[in-house]
Design a protein around this motif. Structure first.
Motif, short mmCIF file in Angstrom:
data_model
loop_
_atom_site.label_atom_id
_atom_site.label_comp_id
_atom_site.label_asym_id
_atom_site.label_seq_id
_atom_site.Cartn_x
_atom_site.Cartn_y
_atom_site.Cartn_z
N VAL A 128 -18.73 10.09 8.31
CA VAL A 128 -18.22 11.36 7.78
C VAL A 128 -16.96 11.10 6.96
O VAL A 128 -16.83 11.57 5.82
CB VAL A 128 -17.95 12.35 8.92
N GLY A 129 -16.04 10.34 7.51
CA GLY A 129 -14.82 10.01 6.78
C GLY A 129 -15.11 9.25 5.49
O GLY A 129 -14.49 9.49 4.46
N ALA A 130 -16.09 8.37 5.55
CA ALA A 130 -16.44 7.57 4.38
C ALA A 130 -17.03 8.46 3.29
O ALA A 130 -16.70 8.31 2.10
CB ALA A 130 -17.43 6.47 4.76
N ILE A 142 -17.16 3.69 1.29
CA ILE A 142 -15.73 3.36 1.22
C ILE A 142 -15.46 2.46 0.01
O ILE A 142 -14.47 2.63 -0.70
CB ILE A 142 -15.24 2.71 2.53
N ASP A 143 -16.36 1.51 -0.24
CA ASP A 143 -16.21 0.66 -1.43
C ASP A 143 -16.20 1.51 -2.69
O ASP A 143 -15.39 1.29 -3.60
CB ASP A 143 -17.37 -0.35 -1.52
N GLN A 144 -17.09 2.48 -2.74
CA GLN A 144 -17.15 3.39 -3.89
C GLN A 144 -15.82 4.12 -4.05
O GLN A 144 -15.32 4.29 -5.16
CB GLN A 144 -18.26 4.45 -3.67
N ALA A 145 -15.27 4.58 -2.94
CA ALA A 145 -14.00 5.31 -2.98
C ALA A 145 -12.89 4.39 -3.47
O ALA A 145 -12.04 4.78 -4.28
CB ALA A 145 -13.66 5.88 -1.60
N ARG A 146 -12.91 3.16 -3.00
CA ARG A 146 -11.84 2.22 -3.37
C ARG A 146 -11.92 1.85 -4.84
O ARG A 146 -10.90 1.60 -5.49
CB ARG A 146 -11.91 0.97 -2.49
N GLU A 147 -13.13 1.83 -5.35
CA GLU A 147 -13.28 1.56 -6.79
C GLU A 147 -12.60 2.63 -7.61
O GLU A 147 -12.19 2.40 -8.75
CB GLU A 147 -14.76 1.50 -7.18
N LYS A 148 -12.48 3.83 -7.02
CA LYS A 148 -11.81 4.91 -7.73
C LYS A 148 -10.36 5.07 -7.24
O LYS A 148 -9.78 6.14 -7.38
CB LYS A 148 -12.59 6.21 -7.54
N MET A 158 0.86 -1.21 0.00
CA MET A 158 0.00 0.00 0.00
C MET A 158 0.89 1.25 0.00
O MET A 158 1.93 1.28 0.63
CB MET A 158 -0.89 -0.01 1.24
N ARG A 159 0.39 2.26 -0.66
CA ARG A 159 1.19 3.48 -0.81
C ARG A 159 1.31 4.23 0.52
O ARG A 159 0.44 4.15 1.39
CB ARG A 159 0.59 4.41 -1.86
N THR A 160 2.38 4.98 0.64
CA THR A 160 2.55 5.80 1.83
C THR A 160 2.50 7.28 1.49
O THR A 160 2.67 8.13 2.35
CB THR A 160 3.90 5.50 2.53
N THR A 161 2.26 7.59 0.23
CA THR A 161 2.06 8.99 -0.17
C THR A 161 0.75 9.08 -0.93
O THR A 161 0.49 8.29 -1.83
CB THR A 161 3.20 9.47 -1.09
N SER A 162 -0.08 10.05 -0.51
CA SER A 162 -1.36 10.25 -1.21
C SER A 162 -1.59 11.73 -1.39
O SER A 162 -0.81 12.55 -0.89
CB SER A 162 -2.52 9.68 -0.40
N ASP A 163 -2.66 12.06 -2.07
CA ASP A 163 -3.06 13.47 -2.14
C ASP A 163 -3.66 13.88 -0.80
O ASP A 163 -3.46 14.99 -0.33
CB ASP A 163 -4.09 13.67 -3.25
N ILE A 164 -4.44 12.94 -0.23
CA ILE A 164 -5.13 13.30 1.01
C ILE A 164 -5.33 12.07 1.86
O ILE A 164 -5.60 10.98 1.36
CB ILE A 164 -6.47 14.01 0.69
N ILE A 165 -5.13 12.24 3.17
CA ILE A 165 -5.38 11.15 4.12
C ILE A 165 -6.56 11.54 4.98
O ILE A 165 -6.61 12.66 5.52
CB ILE A 165 -4.17 10.91 5.04
N ILE A 166 -7.50 10.61 5.11
CA ILE A 166 -8.66 10.84 5.99
C ILE A 166 -8.50 9.94 7.21
O ILE A 166 -8.35 8.72 7.06
CB ILE A 166 -9.97 10.48 5.28
N VAL A 167 -8.49 10.56 8.38
CA VAL A 167 -8.38 9.79 9.61
C VAL A 167 -9.79 9.61 10.18
O VAL A 167 -10.43 10.57 10.59
CB VAL A 167 -7.47 10.49 10.63
N GLY A 168 -10.25 8.35 10.17
CA GLY A 168 -11.61 8.07 10.67
C GLY A 168 -12.47 7.52 9.55
O GLY A 168 -12.77 8.23 8.59
N ALA A 169 -12.84 6.24 9.67
CA ALA A 169 -13.67 5.60 8.64
C ALA A 169 -15.12 5.49 9.12
O ALA A 169 -15.79 4.49 8.87
CB ALA A 169 -13.12 4.23 8.28
#
Lengths: 370, 426, 84
Positions: A15-17, A156-162, A1-12
């Protein structure tokens, strides 16, 4: 899994989802981090009520906008999300509360929110299980309910699909505006970080004006048709908006399974998540006062949860001025489910430099310092 | 105000452990004995057509009937609002029970292993069959197949035979050498039990007793009509009117956990005097380790005497208790469940019966908590009592904390509402 | 001599031994199904000891009662899910 992203959301949580889904849709590389599972905090403990609330103009704007987004989402939600537009019926016990209902009607009408005033007779016909002697009510027929943990999972599934990546069972040791340090030592870097950690947000971003507000709930066995809509007493508003250390208010919801979800209670300053018999009893007695038939129904489970509450009863959505790059998406008190979708859109707009559909000023965290 | 009763020693559960505890404590204190059944005896000494010649049960039930204490039957504990206080339900109404000392003898329930068809009507527990028969279920002329694990299968089979059922098969999942080894241990530890065992063999002379044998599917449309078994890779199908299956016993830990008692390896931790980690709360019987009636009686006596401060007399039973504990350990080892049973469920076999959650939906999840939240497994009326042990066996999931109500109860009871009715004391 | 009492199973009068449970009354009446599960599959008593809730039926007008824990009284009304 990557350790660099555009944005990190803390809390699933929800609201986070919602944020993850919106950001990923906008083409951002998103990483979502949670100490445990998807939707296991307040998201799991609450009632899943999506209601347009008019306690103040900013709350009305946010809930109305978000409610519309929920209606748009309806068609694609899977079965286990239990989307049900059953409506909310605000119950007026006396004439004073009935005037409050009339005011609500006017305020909502001005915004084009469908609502209908009921007199005592109409109330009794609408909900025969309510006790006699009530003054009337206000029906918000478009209000709806969902089952939040499954909605959070879906989003979250929707986000992961993207392309979003998910790290569960990953407690966070610290975070800043451009990184998140996990307790296991992994360092995640990003252009921005969103703190959507609910009551845990304060630990990660000291100085947040958030207090945990404990709530109790009870669910009954299946009694389909006992009530048709979510029944809330008009006094609920005082309970939610007020700063009383302890309060209860009628809030009973018919789940699609036929079970009745009985709330509501609010307590400040309690750390333990144990079910407390005294306030549970108060809450249930309040419910029985309005719905006498509830007394002999079978109660199957009880539980508690903690709402992230701010001083002014508005959430914190936007940049946290003292930490560049850090955004907040927390402090939703009892409206986390309702306003999750609008929260996500407002933040997505900010990140993309777009104008938002509603003014974002009332929710900006910078108001705390102002 | 709800009905309120005060006791110096309150005993929860009127099986062997609870009866022994109540009798022992009554010599020195005001005692209450509470049970959700209409009469004492728990599961193993359930009243009804008695097991032939169960002298011990007769003796203890007679002793109980002659003991001065308050009986609260058909009363179910639902919550523990504060130390020293239990909330119970009697006929839909709340009852408050306050105590100085508490002795929990909550017993055990059967472990069920899901397999295709296990939810069909007339597929019952092994102890379940016994309970139903004692409650009056007619079995004369019925064809009943019994399966699962443990000596209980034989006693249930013998009992059903005595009442006129045909019991063509008892299928024990444990391998023959485990059962034989246990038989030898019986010789060492408890000759009386071995005799009991051979006594069964006589009344079950027309019954096949197969080891290393277990069910793979129950068949039928409105109710069970036949069951497929496997033994050594061979399968065959037995027609039957009822299938009784019990795969061991699971202690009823809900109330001890709610009270904050320390639990380890699936049993309540107690000291030599049967006291738990919560001062003034004692546990006896199956909840401290599944071990049968004899051990439960010893533990109950010790707890009852310890609760009234009579440690000297309690200590007299320590040695016998030690023997009982060793016997119990041997029993549990011999009849431990084999891994093949984990492969029994199909994709669409229900694991959670209350909420109809299938094996397929659960096997992709990683914990009891995620299962509860995403599928509703464990959130139904049984509050995870059936599916919890099944899921623990299938997936290794650990269980969570316990919250009130311990059993579904009326909203009114949970609200602690007043009742105008007087309580009938039994 | 065992006493018998009359009860009502799905509208039909049935005589059962005094002291037996509602679950047993169902069996005597030839009714195998106590309830339909949430997805419509037939269920009957399983654990016999008030744990599994598979034996639930409507007793004297109250739904979701465990029949294995309810001792029959004369005139008890027992209604199961499949009752038309």
């Amino acid at each position: 899994m990557r350790t660099t992203s555009d944005i990190i959301i803390v809390g699933a949580g929800i609201v986070g989802a919602a944020c993850a889904r919106a950001f990923a849709r906008d083409g951002l590389r998103v990483t979502i981090v949670d100490a445990a599972m998807i939707g296991g905090g307040a998201t799991a403990a609450g009632m899943g009520h999506v209601a347009v609330m008019d306690d103040n103009p900013a709350q009305l704007a946010l809930t109305h906008y978000s409610h519309q987004l929920w209606q748009e989402l309806a068609a694609e939600l899977p079965e286990d999300c239990e989307y049900d537009p059953c409506g909310t019926l605000w119950v007026a016990a006396d004439d004073e509360e009935l005037s409050a209902a009339r005011q609500k009607l006017a305020t909502l009408g001005n915004r084009g929110v469908r609502a209908e005033l009921l007199d005592a007779q109409q109330l009794a016909e609408a909900e025969p299980q309510l006790r006699s002697g009530l003054a009337g009510g206000l029906l918000q027929g478009d209000d709806l309910i969902v089952y939040p943990p499954c909605v959070a999972r879906y989003m979250i599934d929707q986000a992961r699909e993207k392309g979003a990546e998910l790290r569960l069972d990953s407690p966070v040791a610290s975070l800043g505006g451009d990184h998140v340090l996990l307790a296991d030592g992994t360092r995640l870097a990003a252009g921005h970080v969103v703190n959507a950690a609910g009551t845990a947000a304060v630990r990660l971003t000291p100085g947040l004006p958030i207090c945990p507000r404990k709530g109790h709930l009870v669910i009954t066995d299946r009694y389909r048709g006992f009530i048709r809509r979510e029944l809330v007493e008009l006094g609920y508003i005082k309970s939610a908006a007020g700063g009383a250390t302890e309060s209860v208010a009628l809030n009973v919801q018919p789940r699609r399974t036929g079970q009745l979800l009985i709330g509501s209670s609010r307590q400040f300053g309690v750390e333990s998540d144990k079910v407390e018999p005294a306030i549970l009893g108060r809450m249930l007695r309040r419910a029985i006062e309005y719905l006498p038939g509830l007394a002999r129904l079978s109660a199957v489970r009880s539980w508690t949860g903690f709402r992230a509450a701010t001083d002014d009863n508005l959430p914190l959505i936007g940049p946290w001025p003292t930490v560049p790059g850090l955004y907040l998406a927390t402090g939703h008190e009892g409206l986390g489910i309702t306003t999750a979708l609008a929260t996500a859109e407002l933040l997505a707009d900010m990140l993309a430099g777009r104008k938002s559909k509603i003014p974002r000023e009332p929710y900006l965290p910078e108001r705390i310092h102002g | 105000m709800p009905t309120h009763e005060r006791f110096e020693v309150l005993v929860v559960g009127a099986g062997p452990a609870g009866i022994a505890a109540a009798c022992a404590a009554s010599s020195g204190a005001k005692v209450g004995l509470i049970d959700d059944n209409p009469s004492p005896g728990g599961q193993i000494w359930r009243s009804g057509k008695p097991a032939a010649g169960d002298h011990r049960a007769d003796h203890w039930l007679r002793q109980l009937s002659q003991t001065k204490l308050m009986r609260l039957y058909r009363t179910q504990i639902v919550a523990a609002p504060e130390p020293g206080l239990l909330l119970a339900e009697y006929e839909g109404e709340p009852v408050e029970l306050s105590y100085d000392k508490l002795i929990l003898a909550c017993g055990a329930r059967e472990r069920s292993i899901p397999f295709p068809g296990w939810t069909l009507p007339n597929v019952v527990g092994a102890g379940g069959l016994q309970a139903l028969v004692k409650a009056g279920l007619p079995v004369k002329g019925k064809r009943i197949v019994i399966t699962g694990s443990g000596p209980l299968l034989l006693s249930v089979a013998a009992y059903a035979r005595q009442l006129g059922a045909a019991v063509p098969l008892v299928a024990e999942q444990a391998a023959w050498y485990r059962v034989a080894g246990f038989g030898l241990q019986l010789l060492w530890l408890s000759p009386g039990k071995l005799w009991q065992g051979t006594g069964y063999r006589w009344s079950l002379r027309n019954t096949r007793y197969l080891t290393g044998c277990w069910p793979t599917a129950a068949h039928g449309s409105a109710k069970v009509e036949s069951v497929t078994f496997q033994l050594g890779g061979q399968t065959w199908t037995e027609p039957c009117d009822m299938l009784a299956c019990g795969f061991g016993l699971v202690p009823n830990l809900e109330l001890p956990i709610l009270l904050g008692c320390q639990v380890r390896d699936g049993v309540v931790v107690v000291d030599a005097r049967q006291e738990t980690s919560v001062p003034g709360v004692y546990c006896a019987g199956e909840i401290t380790g599944v071990g049968g009636a004899e051990l439960a009686l010893l533990e109950g006596r010790i707890a009852g005497l310890a609760a009234i401060g009579n440690t000297r007399d309690a200590a007299r039973y320590f040695t016998a208790r030690g023997r009982g504990v060793r016997f119990a350990a041997a029993l549990n080892r011999a009849f431990s469940l084999r891994h093949e049973l984990r492969e029994l469920p199909d994709d669409d076999t229900f694991v959670c019966r209350c909420e109809d959650v299938t094996h397929q939906r659960l096997q992709v999840l990683s914990s009891w908590r995620t299962a509860k939240l995403y599928t509703r497994c464990g959130m139904g009326r049984c509050q995870g009592r059936v599916c919890g042990p099944a899921a623990a066996f299938l997936f290794g999931w650990k269980h969570e904390s316990v919250r009130p109500p311990l059993f579904p109860t009326t909203v009114e009871t949970l609200a602690g509402l007043p009742t105008g009715e007087k309580r009938n004391h039994e | 001599m065992d006493e018998v009492i009359p009860v009502n199973v799905n509208g039909r009068a049935v005589e059962v031994p005094a002291g037996c449970t509602a679950a047993v009354a169902l069996a005597i009446a030839g009714v195998d199904l106590a309830r339909l599960s949430v997805s419509g599959t037939p269920r009957g008593p399983m654990c016999g000891m008030g744990i599994c809730f598979e034996c639930c039926a409507t007793l004297d007008g109250r739904p979701h009662q465990r029949t294995c824990q309810a001792v029959c009284h004369p005139g008890m009304e027992i209604r199961t899910d499949a009752d038309a």
